[in-house]
Design a protein around this motif. Structure first.
Motif, PDB file in Angstrom:
ATOM      1  N   GLY A 195      16.941  13.036   9.572  1.00 19.12           N
ATOM      2  CA  GLY A 195      16.950  13.336  10.951  1.00 19.12           C
ATOM      3  C   GLY A 195      17.836  12.766  11.803  1.00 19.12           C
ATOM      4  O   GLY A 195      18.427  13.399  12.556  1.00 19.12           O
ATOM      5  N   ASN A 196      17.844  11.269  11.733  1.00 17.89           N
ATOM      6  CA  ASN A 196      18.655  10.400  12.433  1.00 17.89           C
ATOM      7  C   ASN A 196      19.386   9.337  11.542  1.00 17.89           C
ATOM      8  O   ASN A 196      18.879   9.027  10.552  1.00 17.89           O
ATOM      9  CB  ASN A 196      18.016   9.641  13.319  1.00 17.89           C
ATOM     10  N   LEU A 197      20.732   9.132  11.935  1.00 15.82           N
ATOM     11  CA  LEU A 197      21.299   7.994  10.970  1.00 15.82           C
ATOM     12  C   LEU A 197      22.233   7.127  11.880  1.00 15.82           C
ATOM     13  O   LEU A 197      22.448   7.376  13.077  1.00 15.82           O
ATOM     14  CB  LEU A 197      22.400   8.863  10.148  1.00 15.82           C
ATOM     15  N   ARG A 198      22.384   5.954  11.401  1.00 17.21           N
ATOM     16  CA  ARG A 198      23.281   5.049  11.773  1.00 17.21           C
ATOM     17  C   ARG A 198      24.444   4.743  11.144  1.00 17.21           C
ATOM     18  O   ARG A 198      24.224   4.422   9.790  1.00 17.21           O
ATOM     19  CB  ARG A 198      22.629   3.587  12.045  1.00 17.21           C
ATOM     20  N   LEU A 199      25.791   4.791  11.718  1.00 16.22           N
ATOM     21  CA  LEU A 199      27.042   4.591  10.704  1.00 16.22           C
ATOM     22  C   LEU A 199      27.318   3.243  10.777  1.00 16.22           C
ATOM     23  O   LEU A 199      27.388   2.481  11.728  1.00 16.22           O
ATOM     24  CB  LEU A 199      27.855   5.741  11.440  1.00 16.22           C
ATOM     25  N   SER A 200      28.106   3.010   9.794  1.00 13.80           N
ATOM     26  CA  SER A 200      28.949   1.601   9.410  1.00 13.80           C
ATOM     27  C   SER A 200      30.189   1.956   9.025  1.00 13.80           C
ATOM     28  O   SER A 200      30.128   2.151   7.522  1.00 13.80           O
ATOM     29  CB  SER A 200      27.838   0.677   8.677  1.00 13.80           C
ATOM     30  N   THR A 201      31.333   1.723   9.623  1.00  9.96           N
ATOM     31  CA  THR A 201      32.565   2.416   9.264  1.00  9.96           C
ATOM     32  C   THR A 201      32.997   1.109   8.462  1.00  9.96           C
ATOM     33  O   THR A 201      33.012  -0.113   9.019  1.00  9.96           O
ATOM     34  CB  THR A 201      33.388   2.851  10.462  1.00  9.96           C
ATOM     35  N   TYR A 202      33.631   1.270   7.194  1.00 14.17           N
ATOM     36  CA  TYR A 202      34.270   0.370   6.771  1.00 14.17           C
ATOM     37  C   TYR A 202      35.960   0.737   6.608  1.00 14.17           C
ATOM     38  O   TYR A 202      36.332   2.186   6.750  1.00 14.17           O
ATOM     39  CB  TYR A 202      33.917  -0.113   5.468  1.00 14.17           C
ATOM     40  N   PHE A 203      36.992   0.152   6.352  1.00 16.95           N
ATOM     41  CA  PHE A 203      38.210   0.150   6.307  1.00 16.95           C
ATOM     42  C   PHE A 203      38.905   0.131   4.977  1.00 16.95           C
ATOM     43  O   PHE A 203      39.602  -1.115   4.649  1.00 16.95           O
ATOM     44  CB  PHE A 203      38.914  -0.408   7.425  1.00 16.95           C
ATOM     45  N   PRO A 204      39.005   0.985   4.165  1.00 18.53           N
ATOM     46  CA  PRO A 204      39.627   0.720   2.667  1.00 18.53           C
ATOM     47  C   PRO A 204      41.044   0.776   2.891  1.00 18.53           C
ATOM     48  O   PRO A 204      41.755   0.125   1.960  1.00 18.53           O
ATOM     49  CB  PRO A 204      39.437   2.071   1.983  1.00 18.53           C
ATOM     50  N   SER A 205      41.570   1.113   4.038  1.00 20.34           N
ATOM     51  CA  SER A 205      42.975   1.171   4.262  1.00 20.34           C
ATOM     52  C   SER A 205      43.154   0.764   5.571  1.00 20.34           C
ATOM     53  O   SER A 205      42.451   1.375   6.831  1.00 20.34           O
ATOM     54  CB  SER A 205      43.767   2.479   3.858  1.00 20.34           C
ATOM     55  N   LEU A 206      44.456  -0.015   6.164  1.00 21.68           N
ATOM     56  CA  LEU A 206      44.656  -0.381   7.479  1.00 21.68           C
ATOM     57  C   LEU A 206      45.787   0.310   7.929  1.00 21.68           C
ATOM     58  O   LEU A 206      46.224  -0.150   9.129  1.00 21.68           O
ATOM     59  CB  LEU A 206      44.702  -2.067   7.657  1.00 21.68           C
ATOM     60  N   ASP A 207      46.295   1.398   7.289  1.00 25.84           N
ATOM     61  CA  ASP A 207      47.371   2.063   8.087  1.00 25.84           C
ATOM     62  C   ASP A 207      47.123   3.451   8.640  1.00 25.84           C
ATOM     63  O   ASP A 207      45.922   3.711   8.179  1.00 25.84           O
ATOM     64  CB  ASP A 207      48.441   2.346   6.875  1.00 25.84           C
TER      65      ASP A 207
END
Length: 419
Positions: A195-207
């Protein structure tokens, strides 16, 4: 020996003439300068910009390979009505971290996911460099404008609802520039269950090159990255003041200045890593100075560095370009305690990002997300003079040889967003 009346009168007249001549010289040199670039404040900044336009029509000296800005591009993304998507009762929460270059990407992913799931997006807090410490969104950005700009495509909550407390939320790791397929396979099933989520973004690429597989979601990502985040008024005033002071110092180049992303600690760390891998795509202060001189920038050119305070490693650049400044040198004294202290790195990063986006020329000393997302903002405003240094042994002195490939090949994600 006594002087007669004629000698006294002649002496007085001579002194008067020298005094008048001195005042004329002073007035011509300084008052004209002040007229072109009045003293900087947030109230006067629009006047400065008007004055700059007028200068173009005057017989002035342009010392260096400056290029006039193109017209700002128009957004070409769609803004579907909120009602077109089935709404759920769930929430999506997340935090900003690492700096504005990450914030625009983190917001884009959160908006895309919340829109796809029909969830309410909670405005993020901002993680500080000290573990466990954070700032409120409105300390850096204009919260009301953010809600207004996003309101047509996703529901937005200013504060985290009690039922979405972080202690009870399931955390989902999300790759930057998330695709529809990824959301459907990895995120939606968890959301429907929890019902509810917390996102944690990661960066496999920096372009930030275009990626065809995310085409369906580009409209929402474009809106989030380029049409949403604005600095809160006081911080914007600080940026405007610093830009105005840089333009004040650039009299011989029509108020134009170069911004260089050069932070010596970051540079040392990244250069060691890259050189260990046999790569040479980061440049120190002296190499930046030699590069700019080689392609034709005059000694009088004003240069802004993202380094906060002066460091001896920058001396070689200032020897080539004496008008080289850090934040410490151009920030108003009364603002330094708040925006230039050991606990204000989030403010400093925001200032750097927006000054680099507004400068007439931008030069990255290293590649990465800061470079990529500054380029995106510059594409939107028509500021396409982005020069990527090459080793000083390269023989070409043509500026066009060093234009960012994001620009020369038009392969930046921003070109999907603007017409």
């Amino acid at each position: 020996m006594a002087m007669d009346a004629r000698q006294v009168i002649a002496a007085i007249l001579t002194l008067s003439m020298f005094a008048m001549l001195g005042n004329m010289i002073k007035k011509d040199h300084f008052d004209t300068f002040q007229m072109k670039f009045p003293a900087t404040s947030h109230v006067q900044y629009d006047t400065i910009k008007i004055a700059e336009k007028n200068i173009i029509d005057l017989p002035t000296i342009r010392r260096g390979p400056w290029k006039n800005d193109s017209e700002a591009l128009k957004p070409c993304w769609n803004k579907p009505a909120l009602e077109e998507r089935e709404q759920s009762t769930g929430f999506i929460t997340f935090s900003f971290s690492n700096g504005p270059e990450y914030h625009v990407s983190q917001l884009a992913d959160a908006v895309v996911i919340a829109r796809y799931l029909g969830a309410t997006l909670v405005l993020p807090d901002i993680r500080k460099s000290e573990r466990g410490q954070k700032r409120k969104f409105e300390e850096i950005y204009d919260a009301k404008k953010c809600v207004k700009n996003l309101g047509s495509v996703v529901r937005v909550a200013l504060d985290q609802p009690s039922q979405a407390s972080t202690g009870k939320l399931t955390v989902v790791r999300v790759p930057n520039r998330v695709s529809e397929e990824y959301i459907a396979a990895k995120i939606e099933p968890v959301f429907r269950t929890k019902g509810n989520l917390r996102l944690s973004t990661y960066f496999p690429s920096l372009d930030m090159r275009r990626a065809e597989e995310t085409k369906y979601l580009d409209s929402f990502a474009c809106l989030a990255m380029f049409g949403t985040l604005q600095l809160q008024p006081e911080l914007q005033e600080v940026v405007d003041s610093m830009v105005g002071r840089l333009r004040n110092s650039s009299r011989k180049s029509n108020g134009q200045f170069v911004a260089v992303d050069l932070r010596f600690k970051v540079l040392e760390r990244e250069c060691r890593r890259r050189e260990a891998k046999g790569k040479k795509n980061c440049y120190n202060a002296e190499e930046i100075g030699v590069f700019l001189k080689k392609i034709g920038f005059d000694r009088d050119t004003a240069i802004y560095l993202t380094q906060s305070k002066w460091h001896h490693s920058l001396d070689a650049l200032r020897e080539i370009f004496p008008k080289t400044f850090t934040k410490e040198g151009i920030m108003l004294a009364e603002k330094k305690a708040k925006f230039l202290s050991s606990e204000s790195s989030e403010f400093e990063k925001a200032i750097d990002f927006y000054i680099c986006s507004e400068s007439d020329v931008f030069v990255p000393s290293i590649s990465g997300l800061f470079y990529a997302n500054v380029v995106g903002k510059r594409i939107a405003s028509g500021k396409s003079q982005i020069l990527v240094p090459a080793q000083v042994t390269v023989s070409s002195t043509s500026v066009s040889s060093y234009i960012s490939r994001y620009i020369s090949k038009r392969n930046h994600f921003a070109y999907s967003c603007f017409c």
